[in-house]
Write an enzyme that holds these catalytic residues in place. Structure first.
Site, PDB file in Angstrom:
ATOM      1  CB  CYS A 165       0.362  13.138 -14.603  1.00 20.33           C
ATOM      2  SG  CYS A 165       0.257  11.605 -13.679  1.00 20.33           S
TER       3      CYS A 165
HETATM    4  P1  NAD Z   1       5.152   4.448 -10.426  1.00 20.24           P
HETATM    5  O1  NAD Z   1       6.399   4.511 -11.219  1.00 20.24           O
HETATM    6  O2  NAD Z   1       5.049   5.115  -9.102  1.00 20.24           O
HETATM    7  O3  NAD Z   1       4.729   2.901 -10.197  1.00 20.24           O
HETATM    8  C1  NAD Z   1       4.866   1.908 -11.143  1.00 20.24           C
HETATM    9  C2  NAD Z   1       5.274   0.629 -10.418  1.00 20.24           C
HETATM   10  O4  NAD Z   1       5.205  -0.474 -11.328  1.00 20.24           O
HETATM   11  C3  NAD Z   1       6.710   0.647  -9.891  1.00 20.24           C
HETATM   12  O5  NAD Z   1       6.696   0.287  -8.528  1.00 20.24           O
HETATM   13  C4  NAD Z   1       7.438  -0.411 -10.737  1.00 20.24           C
HETATM   14  O6  NAD Z   1       8.481  -1.062 -10.031  1.00 20.24           O
HETATM   15  C5  NAD Z   1       6.298  -1.349 -11.071  1.00 20.24           C
HETATM   16  N1  NAD Z   1       6.489  -2.182 -12.257  1.00 20.24           N
HETATM   17  C6  NAD Z   1       6.931  -1.819 -13.477  1.00 20.24           C
HETATM   18  N2  NAD Z   1       6.909  -2.864 -14.322  1.00 20.24           N
HETATM   19  C7  NAD Z   1       6.414  -3.915 -13.630  1.00 20.24           C
HETATM   20  C8  NAD Z   1       6.134  -5.272 -13.948  1.00 20.24           C
HETATM   21  N3  NAD Z   1       6.327  -5.763 -15.185  1.00 20.24           N
HETATM   22  N4  NAD Z   1       5.655  -6.076 -12.978  1.00 20.24           N
HETATM   23  C9  NAD Z   1       5.436  -5.608 -11.723  1.00 20.24           C
HETATM   24  N5  NAD Z   1       5.678  -4.324 -11.367  1.00 20.24           N
HETATM   25  C10 NAD Z   1       6.157  -3.494 -12.314  1.00 20.24           C
HETATM   26  O7  NAD Z   1       4.007   5.010 -11.405  1.00 20.24           O
HETATM   27  P2  NAD Z   1       2.634   5.725 -10.988  1.00 20.24           P
HETATM   28  O8  NAD Z   1       2.883   7.134 -10.604  1.00 20.24           O
HETATM   29  O9  NAD Z   1       1.866   4.830 -10.098  1.00 20.24           O
HETATM   30  O10 NAD Z   1       1.910   5.784 -12.418  1.00 20.24           O
HETATM   31  C11 NAD Z   1       1.449   4.628 -13.071  1.00 20.24           C
HETATM   32  C12 NAD Z   1       0.619   5.052 -14.274  1.00 20.24           C
HETATM   33  O11 NAD Z   1      -0.549   5.767 -13.833  1.00 20.24           O
HETATM   34  C13 NAD Z   1       1.336   5.984 -15.247  1.00 20.24           C
HETATM   35  O12 NAD Z   1       0.922   5.713 -16.534  1.00 20.24           O
HETATM   36  C14 NAD Z   1       0.852   7.358 -14.815  1.00 20.24           C
HETATM   37  O13 NAD Z   1       0.887   8.289 -15.862  1.00 20.24           O
HETATM   38  C15 NAD Z   1      -0.585   7.064 -14.428  1.00 20.24           C
HETATM   39  N6  NAD Z   1      -1.150   7.993 -13.440  1.00 20.24           N
HETATM   40  C16 NAD Z   1      -0.385   8.448 -12.411  1.00 20.24           C
HETATM   41  C17 NAD Z   1      -0.950   9.306 -11.471  1.00 20.24           C
HETATM   42  C18 NAD Z   1      -0.125   9.855 -10.334  1.00 20.24           C
HETATM   43  O14 NAD Z   1      -0.563  10.816  -9.714  1.00 20.24           O
HETATM   44  N7  NAD Z   1       1.023   9.295 -10.017  1.00 20.24           N
HETATM   45  C19 NAD Z   1      -2.287   9.688 -11.575  1.00 20.24           C
HETATM   46  C20 NAD Z   1      -3.050   9.169 -12.626  1.00 20.24           C
HETATM   47  C21 NAD Z   1      -2.470   8.321 -13.556  1.00 20.24           C
END
Ligand code: NAD
Length: 420
Positions: free
Chosen positions: A265
């Site tokens: 992030c």
């Molecule tokens: P991640 O990469 O762990 O998870 C995303 C998931 O979405 C993956 O499993 C991927 O296979 C799936 N995916 C992608 N395209 C898809 C589709 N079209 N259909 C179905 N599944 C699909 O990402 P994350 O860490 O969970 O982060 C997600 C968002 O949240 C980002 O924008 C991130 O900046 C934000 N965020 C993350 C955190 C954190 O601590 N990880 C905290 C707050 C906000």
């Protein structure tokens, strides 16, 4: 409510399972077959404390399931988009996954008869929901946002390692909405939360999220810079931070000097904000410096090591690979820069991490990985502490070896701190 979540990553799984815990029926759509397979077997593809128990409980109660086909969202009333928004090489956010998820959801909405709300939970640069996601949803659904379906932006503030607790007990919930009906629908999900609910426009919600992360990253780079100055003067920055942190205007959090911030992030959100500011003809001097300090900071630990020993041919133990404790996430972890630099300088690198070895090994196959910190330390010429896992706080594992501590976790006889 019947809720669908697109993306079963850190945010999607935590959001989905917490909504199940609150009594809602949740359907998670994921497009990675390996993740689906693992989740269906009750195995969580990430490490996050407490989450595996929730998965088995809610799958058993029929409140949580994982599917591949986006058409399943027809059975739900609200869809949260929780897909990744990584950085492009030029620092801009890569919206590929979000755009493609919006195309899928819009396509399904074309067939839907009743009202549906689409909520962007992924972190995005301000105006993305309004100028990119709404037009995609309208085009692929053939419907009008605000009339036929609702749109909201509900950023997530959870921290990996304490994600469930953070989701259930947030400092605030931010809801950006296209119109009143969309906002009311999202607000109803959080009605039992005893925290401020900040209701704003779509773009304001997006900016609250990225500005919060940019501020926290700034605090870290600030204290690291102060730490470097302190070190040169023989002052312990940890005492300085303690003395500063009692000031209510400053606060004690995010004032731990060390080898810099990582994770999925902070680096990408700050880069994305810089890229957008530059695109608008602005000069984000402060934000650029925040990243610059963070790139240089992990190299300080190498500099300190080189002041003590010649690195080439030496066995160097690296303790901690994940970007912070209680996660297996190595995205943008400072360990990558440190291990890369050690290898470049000819070191034989031995490494330990309680959770992140499998992820790290994929990118650094030439490192020797050990099952315990004690085993890792044995036979090394020097040890670098890169992540503050609690087990590294035991001074007895280091014996008389040189320890350079990048996180302030221990004190040994032959010791040097990164900023103290
Ligand atoms: P991640 O990469 O762990 O998870 C995303 C998931 O979405 C993956 O499993 C991927 O296979 C799936 N995916 C992608 N395209 C898809 C589709 N079209 N259909 C179905 N599944 C699909 O990402 P994350 O860490 O969970 O982060 C997600 C968002 O949240 C980002 O924008 C991130 O900046 C934000 N965020 C993350 C955190 C954190 O601590 N990880 C905290 C707050 C906000």
């Amino acid at each position: 409510m019947r809720i669908s979540i697109i993306g079963a990553g850190y945010v999607g799984l935590v959001t989905g399972l917490c909504f199940s815990e609150m009594g809602h029926e949740v359907l998670c759509i994921e497009n990675d077959p390996e993740k689906i397979d693992s989740l269906r077997k009750g195995r969580i593809p990430i490490f996050e404390p407490g989450i595996e128990g929730l998965l088995s409980e809610h799958v058993r109660k029929g409140r949580f399931r994982v599917e591949e086909d986006p058409r399943e969202i027809l059975q739900t009333e609200i869809t949260f988009l929780c897909v990744g928004t990584p950085s492009r090489k030029n620092g801009e956010m890569d919206l590929r996954f979000l755009e493609s998820a919006a195309v899928d959801v819009g396509g399904v909405l074309r067939e839907k008869e009743g009202y549906h709300v689409v909520v962007v939970k992924s972190t995005v640069i301000p105006t993305t929901t309004e100028t990119t996601i709404v037009p995609i949803l309208e085009k692929s659904s053939g419907k009008k946002a605000g009339r036929d379906f609702g749109v909201a932006m509900n950023p997530e503030f959870l921290k990996e390692g304490s994600a469930l607790r953070d989701f259930m007990n947030p400092d605030r919930v931010v809801i950006g909405a296209l119109d009143e009906r969309s906002g009311n629908c999202v607000r109803s999900l959080y009605r039992d939360f005893r925290c401020p609910i900040v209701e704003v426009s779509l773009s304001t919600a997006e900016m609250i999220k990225v500005a919060s992360n940019a501020f926290l990253a700034t605090k870290i780079s600030f204290i690291n810079e102060i730490g470097n100055i302190c070190k040169s003067m023989g002052i312990d920055v940890r005492k300085v931070a303690e003395g500063m942190g009692y000031d209510e205007r400053i606060g004690p959090q995010f004032l731990r000097a060390g080898c810099g911030f990582g994770g999925s992030c902070f680096p990408k959100d700050v880069s994305g904000l810089i890229a957008e500011a530059e695109r608008r003809g602005l000069d984000p001097v402060l934000l650029r410096s925040v990243l610059k300090v963070n790139e240089v900071q992990p190299l300080k630990i190498i500099e300190l090591l080189e002041n003590r020993i010649k690195i080439d041919g030496k066995r160097i133990g690296v303790l901690g690979l994940s970007f912070k404790p209680d996660t297996d996430d190595i995205r943008e972890a400072r360990s990558r820069i440190i291990v890369g630099e050690l290898l470049r300088k000819g070191a034989i690198v031995r490494a330990h991490d309680p959770k992140a070895i499998d992820n790290f090994r994929k990118e650094f196959p030439d490192v020797e990985y050990l099952r315990s910190a004690k085993e890792c330390v044995e036979g090394c010429d020097a040890i670098l502490i890169v992540t503050e896992w609690p087990e590294y706080a035991d001074p007895s594992i280091y014996e008389e070896r040189l320890v350079i501590d990048g996180r302030g976790v221990v004190k040994t006889n032959n010791y040097e701190g990164i900023c103290w």
